[in-house]
Design a protein around this motif. Structure first.
Motif, PDB file in Angstrom:
ATOM      1  N   CYS A  23       0.852  -1.190   0.000  1.00 62.41           N
ATOM      2  CA  CYS A  23       0.000   0.000   0.000  1.00 62.41           C
ATOM      3  C   CYS A  23       0.887   1.238   0.000  1.00 62.41           C
ATOM      4  O   CYS A  23       1.744   1.393   0.887  1.00 62.41           O
ATOM      5  CB  CYS A  23      -0.911   0.003   1.226  1.00 62.41           C
ATOM      6  N   THR A  57      -3.116   0.090  -3.733  1.00 63.25           N
ATOM      7  CA  THR A  57      -2.835  -1.234  -3.172  1.00 63.25           C
ATOM      8  C   THR A  57      -2.519  -2.255  -4.258  1.00 63.25           C
ATOM      9  O   THR A  57      -2.980  -2.131  -5.401  1.00 63.25           O
ATOM     10  CB  THR A  57      -4.027  -1.734  -2.355  1.00 63.25           C
ATOM     11  N   SER A 103      -4.573  -1.967   4.501  1.00 60.52           N
ATOM     12  CA  SER A 103      -4.950  -0.574   4.699  1.00 60.52           C
ATOM     13  C   SER A 103      -3.910   0.072   5.607  1.00 60.52           C
ATOM     14  O   SER A 103      -3.112  -0.631   6.229  1.00 60.52           O
ATOM     15  CB  SER A 103      -6.345  -0.452   5.316  1.00 60.52           C
TER      16      SER A 103
END
Length: 120
Positions: free
Chosen positions: A51, A57, A70
């Motif tokens: 990421c 991503t 995340s």
């Protein structure tokens, strides 16, 4: 000096979920890409997910659709939500980051790893 510390590994049954966390600390001016790798016994280390600081991503083919990466830039933290776990996901999971130190040095950093075991 920059450090990465992972947490969240453990034992889970097939089909279960785990959430890994990795926190960066130290003399950090900025962090570009943060990644999760894994290494199973006898296997090479493989990229699980990455990421960028902007939120772009990428995923390894074996985890696409099951894992979600995340990050919280303010907390210098990256997460890996792992769903529908399979025995073949068993491995040590490592956090990796491309950092810029306060001394304006680019430094690639690795965490110590956290073990994920998926029982059948």
């Amino acid at each position: 000096q920059v450090q990465l510390v992972e947490s969240g590994g453990g034992l889970v049954q097939t089909g279960g979920s785990l959430r890994l966390s990795c926190v960066a600390s130290g003399n950090i001016k900025g962090i570009n890409t943060m990644r999760w790798y894994r290494q199973a016994p006898g296997n090479q280390r493989e990229l699980v997910a990455g990421c960028t600081s902007g939120g772009t991503t990428t995923y390894g083919a074996s985890v696409k659709g099951r894992f979600t990466i995340s990050r919280d830039n303010a907390k210098k933290t990256v997460y890996l939500q792992m769903n529908s776990l399979k025995p073949e996901d068993t491995a040590v999971y490592y956090c990796n980051a491309d950092t810029l130190t306060t001394q304006l040095r680019y430094l690639e950093v690795w965490g110590q790893g956290t073990l994920v075991t998926v029982s059948s």
